[in-house]
Design a protein around this motif. Structure first.
Motif, PDB file in Angstrom:
ATOM      1  N   SER A  29      33.719  37.970   5.250  1.00  0.00           N
ATOM      2  CA  SER A  29      34.718  37.045   5.784  1.00  0.00           C
ATOM      3  C   SER A  29      35.818  37.794   6.520  1.00  0.00           C
ATOM      4  N   THR A  30      35.565  39.064   6.856  1.00  0.00           N
ATOM      5  CA  THR A  30      36.554  39.857   7.576  1.00  0.00           C
ATOM      6  C   THR A  30      35.984  40.285   8.920  1.00  0.00           C
ATOM      7  N   ALA A  31      36.824  40.984   9.689  1.00  0.00           N
ATOM      8  CA  ALA A  31      36.416  41.434  11.018  1.00  0.00           C
ATOM      9  C   ALA A  31      36.860  42.877  11.209  1.00  0.00           C
ATOM     10  N   PRO A  78      40.715  37.232   9.273  1.00  0.00           N
ATOM     11  CA  PRO A  78      40.818  36.435  10.494  1.00  0.00           C
ATOM     12  C   PRO A  78      42.177  35.730  10.606  1.00  0.00           C
ATOM     13  N   VAL A  99      41.764  37.004  15.767  1.00  0.00           N
ATOM     14  CA  VAL A  99      40.584  37.618  15.160  1.00  0.00           C
ATOM     15  C   VAL A  99      39.789  36.525  14.444  1.00  0.00           C
ATOM     16  N   TYR A 100      38.463  36.517  14.692  1.00  0.00           N
ATOM     17  CA  TYR A 100      37.572  35.530  14.086  1.00  0.00           C
ATOM     18  C   TYR A 100      36.690  36.196  13.025  1.00  0.00           C
ATOM     19  N   VAL A 101      36.040  35.401  12.183  1.00  0.00           N
ATOM     20  CA  VAL A 101      35.197  35.890  11.103  1.00  0.00           C
ATOM     21  C   VAL A 101      34.039  36.695  11.676  1.00  0.00           C
ATOM     22  N   GLN A 102      33.759  37.855  11.081  1.00  0.00           N
ATOM     23  CA  GLN A 102      32.661  38.753  11.426  1.00  0.00           C
ATOM     24  C   GLN A 102      32.695  39.180  12.895  1.00  0.00           C
ATOM     25  N   GLN A 103      33.864  39.237  13.467  1.00  0.00           N
ATOM     26  CA  GLN A 103      33.998  39.645  14.864  1.00  0.00           C
ATOM     27  C   GLN A 103      34.260  41.142  14.926  1.00  0.00           C
ATOM     28  N   ASN A 104      33.661  41.813  15.883  1.00  0.00           N
ATOM     29  CA  ASN A 104      33.980  43.201  16.187  1.00  0.00           C
ATOM     30  C   ASN A 104      34.797  43.183  17.475  1.00  0.00           C
ATOM     31  N   ALA A 105      36.101  43.000  17.337  1.00  0.00           N
ATOM     32  CA  ALA A 105      36.980  42.898  18.501  1.00  0.00           C
ATOM     33  C   ALA A 105      37.287  44.291  19.032  1.00  0.00           C
TER      34      ALA A 105
END
Length: 184
Positions: A29-31, A78, A99-105
């Protein structure tokens, strides 16, 4: 005997499933927020300070870039963030980031050159001790002479303002053993 064989078969099955089972990873649930800090010419900036501030909780996380200018924030919750980057001699970079869930920004930062600060140091380079001549001299400015309360404006009374003078004796020399030049 059948019962013992059944238990052995069950134990063998449990052991085989424990050995050959691929673990199931839970959903994250993190990014991750990462990127590279560069200057205007495209050169990387090592040891730049990068921080992200969660706008909802006001929690700030800081890191510095490595020798190739990269930074990374793993495990980012997020939400809305403020991303800032700073380096000595460069302008501060600020940007809003969601920042969104499971995003690799991946946010690459370009820093502009900061304003140059010019420091002017005024120094007095007048030598205090003159080493190439044994003579002593002193000059009284016109404004200082006009401000002195001299009764009758006797010229030799001005000598009392010169350091080392006692009447008409300079630094313990004999009476009247001086030369004076008067301009005007």
């Amino acid at each position: 005997m059948k019962f013992a064989t059944a238990i052995r078969a069950l134990l063998v099955c449990l052991m085989l499933t424990a050995v050959f089972t691929v673990p199931a990873w839970p959903q994250a649930s993190t990014a991750v927020v990462s990127g590279t800090v560069r200057d205007q010419s495209g050169a990387v900036i090592p040891a730049a300070t990068v921080s992200i501030t969660n706008r909802q909780t006001n929690i700030t996380t800081k890191t510095t870039t490595n020798e190739v200018g990269s930074y990374r924030f793993p495990g980012v919750v997020p939400g809305p963030y403020l991303l800032t980057a700073e380096a000595p001699g460069m302008q501060k970079f600020e940007a809003n980031l969601t920042v969104y869930v499971q995003q690799n920004a991946v946010v690459d930062v370009n820093l502009a050159v900061g304003q140059t600060a010019v420091e002017v140091a005024v120094q007095d380079v007048t030598p205090i001790v003159i080493t190439d001549s044994p003579s002593l001299g002193h000059t009284l400015e016109r404004t200082r002479i006009e401000q002195l309360p001299l009764n009758g404006r006797v010229l030799t009374n001005l000598l009392s303002t010169v350091p080392g003078m006692e009447g008409t004796r300079a630094f313990g020399l004999r009476q009247h053993s001086f030369e004076m030049s008067l301009d005007g």
